[in-house]
Design a protein around this motif. Structure first.
Motif, short mmCIF file in Angstrom:
data_model
loop_
_atom_site.label_atom_id
_atom_site.label_comp_id
_atom_site.label_asym_id
_atom_site.label_seq_id
_atom_site.Cartn_x
_atom_site.Cartn_y
_atom_site.Cartn_z
N ASN A 1 5.70 4.59 14.64
CA ASN A 1 4.84 3.76 15.50
C ASN A 1 5.68 3.00 16.53
O ASN A 1 5.18 2.61 17.56
CB ASN A 1 4.02 2.78 14.68
N ILE A 2 6.96 2.75 16.16
CA ILE A 2 7.93 2.12 17.04
C ILE A 2 9.15 3.03 17.10
O ILE A 2 9.62 3.50 16.06
CB ILE A 2 8.35 0.72 16.54
N GLU B 1 6.79 -0.75 26.31
CA GLU B 1 8.23 -1.01 26.21
C GLU B 1 8.39 -2.46 25.80
O GLU B 1 7.76 -3.35 26.39
CB GLU B 1 8.91 -0.78 27.56
N VAL B 2 9.22 -2.72 24.79
CA VAL B 2 9.42 -4.09 24.32
C VAL B 2 10.92 -4.38 24.18
O VAL B 2 11.72 -3.48 23.93
CB VAL B 2 8.71 -4.34 22.97
N ASP B 3 11.26 -5.64 24.36
CA ASP B 3 12.60 -6.13 24.04
C ASP B 3 12.51 -6.66 22.61
O ASP B 3 11.53 -7.31 22.24
CB ASP B 3 13.01 -7.25 24.98
N VAL C 1 6.69 0.85 21.62
CA VAL C 1 5.57 0.93 20.69
C VAL C 1 4.75 2.14 21.12
O VAL C 1 4.26 2.20 22.26
CB VAL C 1 4.72 -0.37 20.73
N VAL C 2 4.60 3.11 20.23
CA VAL C 2 3.89 4.35 20.57
C VAL C 2 2.72 4.61 19.63
O VAL C 2 1.98 5.57 19.83
CB VAL C 2 4.85 5.56 20.58
N LEU D 1 9.44 -9.32 19.09
CA LEU D 1 9.14 -8.35 20.15
C LEU D 1 8.58 -9.11 21.34
O LEU D 1 7.73 -10.00 21.17
CB LEU D 1 8.12 -7.33 19.67
N SER D 2 9.04 -8.78 22.54
CA SER D 2 8.52 -9.45 23.73
C SER D 2 8.31 -8.44 24.84
O SER D 2 9.01 -7.43 24.93
CB SER D 2 9.46 -10.57 24.17
#
Length: 80
Positions: free
Chosen positions: A76-77, A38-40, A17-18, A50-51
């Motif tokens: 954005n992602i 950073e997401v899984d 996610v940026v 998203l986690s």
């Protein structure tokens, strides 16, 4: 939020996610996912889950597929 086209994603993948990405918990207020993060990501029937972990605590949110695609299209992602 809608997107013009659909993307193909694996069942499980990593993303970053940026930008500004918001989600709603139940009927509550919109909350912003911390950025950069950073997401899984796991693919569900009509959404993406998203986690990530903050201060040792797991966080899990769901974004509808059109919303996720919108955030991909608007950078954005970023899928890694």
């Amino acid at each position: 939020m809608t997107t013009q086209h659909s993307h193909n994603y694996p069942e499980n993948f990593k993303a970053r996610v940026v930008g500004i990405v918001q989600h709603r918990i139940g009927d509550g207020q919109l909350e912003t996912i911390p950025s950069p993060m950073e997401v899984d990501v796991s693919t569900a029937i009509a959404s993406f889950v998203l986690s990530w972990t903050i201060e040792g605590q797991p966080v899990t949110v769901s974004l509808a597929k059109p919303d996720f695609d919108y955030h991909i299209d608007h950078q954005n992602i970023v899928v890694q």
